[in-house]
Design an enzyme around this catalytic site. Structure first.
Site, short mmCIF file in Angstrom:
data_model
loop_
_atom_site.label_atom_id
_atom_site.label_comp_id
_atom_site.label_asym_id
_atom_site.label_seq_id
_atom_site.Cartn_x
_atom_site.Cartn_y
_atom_site.Cartn_z
CB THR A 1 -0.95 -0.02 1.21
OG1 THR A 1 -1.67 -1.24 1.19
CG2 THR A 1 -1.94 1.12 1.15
CE LYS B 1 10.63 14.07 19.47
NZ LYS B 1 10.80 15.31 18.72
NE ARG C 1 -2.03 -0.10 6.07
CZ ARG C 1 -1.66 -1.14 5.32
NH1 ARG C 1 -0.66 -1.91 5.69
NH2 ARG C 1 -2.30 -1.41 4.21
CG HIS D 1 -6.84 -1.73 2.71
ND1 HIS D 1 -6.53 -0.69 1.85
CD2 HIS D 1 -5.67 -2.37 2.96
CE1 HIS D 1 -5.24 -0.73 1.59
NE2 HIS D 1 -4.68 -1.73 2.26
N1 ASP Z 1 -2.13 -5.99 3.22
C1 ASP Z 1 -3.44 -6.17 3.70
C2 ASP Z 1 -3.82 -5.10 4.71
O1 ASP Z 1 -3.07 -4.20 4.95
C3 ASP Z 1 -3.76 -7.52 4.19
C4 ASP Z 1 -2.97 -8.05 5.35
O2 ASP Z 1 -2.28 -7.29 6.05
O3 ASP Z 1 -3.07 -9.27 5.58
O4 ASP Z 1 -4.90 -5.14 5.25
#
Ligand code: ASP
Length: 727
Positions: free
Chosen positions: A502, A529, A550, A578
């Site tokens: 991502t 921090k 994220r 997502h």
């Molecule tokens: N890459 C995907 C996510 O970030 C799936 C995973 O982590 O399994 O959700």
């Protein structure tokens, strides 16, 4: 140019015989050599050459003496189905087939059948199971108001039907109770006449409810409705198409048709009538006359009758479209079905082909349905049905309204359109040959300067538009390595959770579009921090034009968006969503299999914690698909995701064994069992190896099934098998 006139096959050759003439004509077609096979055309050409007439070739392939027209998918707003909720009845399936052949790609079923109708959850479920998975076109159910079911209309039941139907015989006290219990967002239908209609309209005005009156066929009712409309009451009405073409005088003793005099007024006052319907009248007319009647009665005649009126100039094509598409969409909150259309022929006089199962008063028509295209695929052509029976239940669906686009030019200067892919004036694109594709794209209301937080914010049209741009961008990257439409723009990315695909995909996308990226790793930033999310986002907004986040907490992207003056893109919020992964997944399915509609998609593994599958299911709800959720009970798909899919009319199967659904699967979407989301390692160990995809599994699957995984694959989900797609 090649002129070759085929012989008339006087020699009675076998069908498999191909003459030399045929071979030479075939070669002309294959090698794109202009070909004339008609003696009249050959003579006309010779004459034109002799007279030295201009020989410009027009871009029109063929001309005919009749008119053709394309409607968007039409809607039958009141289909009568005798065996609606009778266990095992095929009537609903047959009705969807007849509707598709009749030019309707959406049908709303009347809740009244011959042996019982839809009055409660049980009868609704029965009707649903009678058609589920076999509908030829999209369909929606309505529910009938009775004295007994006032208390049963809970929110869930209301959400699962398109409308409440109040029959004309319902006592006023019962109607009043239903009016106060029924959702103000969903229409109330009635076939009430005379004083009963007057009472319903009064109650509607007192309760502020929207009422649709079906099968108007008396002058008093028409007057009442037009007066109510003049007083701005939320009332609409339809007239049965049979009432416009047949009269009580033609069929003495029949109750369902207007007199010739009333019919004349109906035609004169068409502006009061919002929709045309089929309704139960064709069925009732046939059965009263002792003729064969069926669920198909009247369905296939309706459009030809209206087109005949068009060819006689009693109606315009726009009149038909408004009353069978635009207005029904508004009355029943039906969303636009993408790449769906009905091609009709007007003015060609033909004997009406009566449906084999029923009698029809129609003898001759001057119009017919030529082709029905559903989701880009021809489902009906010249009398033959090719539907793959992937009609969806749209009873619970709601329209996703597009957010109005900002037109303020100053806003444009301060907030750059990172998601709109719109070139700024003066940007040099010529070297990338984008002019004909990207430059003309207007800011898209669903993406332009919008936060991208959940896939639920998109309609099918938004996705279709996005994929069209994605295709173009893919082509540009393959051809030129990139474009520079985001030159001068900066994207900030902050990842509080690990990421490879991502984060690098945002980075690469930005760079390939000519922009720049500022990457912040939460573990080396001021987050360590103790900086709050709000302060981090506000800071990044000072430097960037958009921010990608994220974060392990569900809803974190929404929190970030609340305090961000620039667009926020959710790159994964804990076990929530997502969105960009799901968009890519649907795009991948489309690219690999040609179409998403009609596919069976099996999601396997950690469906509880997998945010990618949560978003993917929401997006797939916009298509006609079947979904299988395969997981151990500990990792089952959350119930809110399952019920949202079911409400969207998607057939869902839940099981623990892949073998139960593997043979029908077109897309197998495997997920990682997410160790980091477990309370204890012991719990994770219990389920970590729940599924394993190997050659033995693939050998039991369809040959063209594709396997997808959002990655990373870590628990040995795969045994030396290749992957089709990942991000
Ligand atoms: N890459 C995907 C996510 O970030 C799936 C995973 O982590 O399994 O959700």
């Amino acid at each position: 140019m090649y002129i070759n006139l085929p012989s008339n096959n006087h020699y009675r050759r076998p069908a498999s015989y191909a003459s030399k003439g045929y071979h030479s004509r075939r070669m002309a077609v294959d090698f794109a050599v202009p070909l004339i096979t008609n003696v009249k055309n050959a003579k006309l050409l010779a004459e034109a050459l002799v007279r030295k007439l201009p020989l410009d070739v027009s871009n029109v392939d063929a001309k005919s003496s009749h008119l053709t027209h394309t409607f968007p998918g039409l809607i039958n707003i009141g289909a009568f189905v005798p065996g609606l909720s009778v266990p095992g009845s095929q009537d609903l399936i047959t009705s969807t087939a007849a509707n598709l052949s009749g030019g309707f790609n959406t049908v709303i079923f009347s809740p009244v059948g011959v042996n019982g109708g839809i009055v409660d959850r049980q009868s609704l479920e029965q009707a649903r199971s009678n058609v589920s998975g076999h509908g030829h076109c999209s369909y929606a159910f309505t529910i009938c108001a009775t004295a007994a079911n006032v208390g049963l209309m809970d929110d869930e039941l209301q959400a699962e039907v398109k409308a409440l139907f109040v029959p004309t015989s319902t006592p006023l006290s019962v109607i009043a109770s239903h009016f106060s219990a029924w959702s103000s967002e969903k229409v109330i239908l009635t076939d009430a006449k005379g004083s009963a209609l007057a009472s319903i309209l009064l109650l509607a005005s007192l309760h502020g409810r929207t009422v649709h009156v079906s099968d108007v066929r008396t002058l008093e009712d028409l007057l009442l409705i037009s007066l109510s409309k003049a007083k701005h009451l939320k009332v609409t009405c339809d007239v049965s198409v049979y009432s416009l073409f047949f009269t009580a005088e033609q069929f003495p003793g029949v109750q369902v048709l207007p007199t010739a005099e009333v019919q004349k007024v109906l035609w004169q006052q068409l502006d009061v009538i919002d929709a045309f319907s089929v309704g139960a009248n064709p069925y009732l007319l046939a059965s009263t006359l002792g003729k064969p009647a069926s669920v198909c009665s009247g369905v296939e005649e309706t459009l030809p009758l209206l087109l005949t009126a068009v060819s006689e100039q009693k109606l315009t094509l726009d009149d038909v479209r408004r009353r069978m598409y635009d207005n029904p969409m508004k009355i029943f909150s039906i969303s636009d079905q993408h790449v769906t259309s009905i091609e009709v022929v007007i003015g060609r006089r033909v004997k009406y082909n009566v449906h084999p199962s029923c009698w029809s008063p129609v003898l001759q028509v001057s119009g017919e349905t030529h082709r029905v295209v559903v989701h880009g695929q021809t489902a009906f052509l010249d009398g033959s049905l090719f539907s793959i029976q992937n009609g969806r239940d749209i009873s619970g669906s709601v329209i996703a309204h597009a957010v109005p686009a900002t037109t303020n030019k100053d806003d444009h200067a301060t907030l750059p359109p990172i998601m709109s892919l719109v070139a700024q004036p003066g940007t040099p694109h010529d070297q990338y040959d984008l002019a004909s594709h990207v430059l003309h794209i207007q800011p898209h209301p669903a993406f332009h300067r919008r936060h991208i937080l959940s896939v639920k914010q998109f309609s099918q049209k938004d996705i279709y538009d996005l994929f069209a741009i994605a295709n173009e961008m893919r082509f540009q990257v393959e051809k030129n390595g990139g474009v520079d439409i985001l030159k001068g723009k900066v994207l900030c990315t902050i990842f509080y959770e690990p990421s490879t695909r991502t984060s690098s995909s945002f980075d690469a996308a930005m760079k390939r579009c000519g922009g720049q990226v500022v990457q912040i790793a939460a573990e080396t930033s001021s987050v360590q921090k103790g900086e709050t999310l709000e302060d981090t986002i506000r800071t990044l907004a000072c430097y960037g034009d958009a921010v990608v986040i994220r974060h392990p907490a569900v809803g974190s992207a929404q929190e970030a968006a609340k305090c961000s003056p620039i667009p926020v893109i959710n790159a994964g919020d804990g076990i929530g969503e997502h969105p960009t992964q799901a968009l890519l997944d649907v795009y991948t399915i489309r690219s690999e299999l040609g179409t998403v509609n009609g596919r069976t998609i099996t999601l396997l593994g950690d469906l509880k914690n997998g945010r990618t599958v949560h978003s993917l299911v929401s997006l797939l709800c916009l298509y006609s698909v079947r979904l299988n959720f395969v997981a151990p009970s500990l990792l089952a798909m959350p119930s809110n995701v399952v019920s949202a899919a079911r409400k969207a009319g998607i057939p869902v199967t839940i099981c623990e064994s892949l073998d139960e659904v593997l043979a029908d699967t077109d897309v197998l979407y495997v997920t990682r069992v997410q160790k980091e989301r477990f309370q204890s390692e012991a719990e994770w160990l219990l389920v970590k190896d729940a599924y394993r995809i190997n050659h033995a599994v693939l050998s039991r699957a369809k040959e063209d099934m594709i396997v997808m995984h959002p990655l990373p694959r870590v628990n040995g989900e795969f045994e030396r098998v290749c992957l089709k797609s990942f991000i």
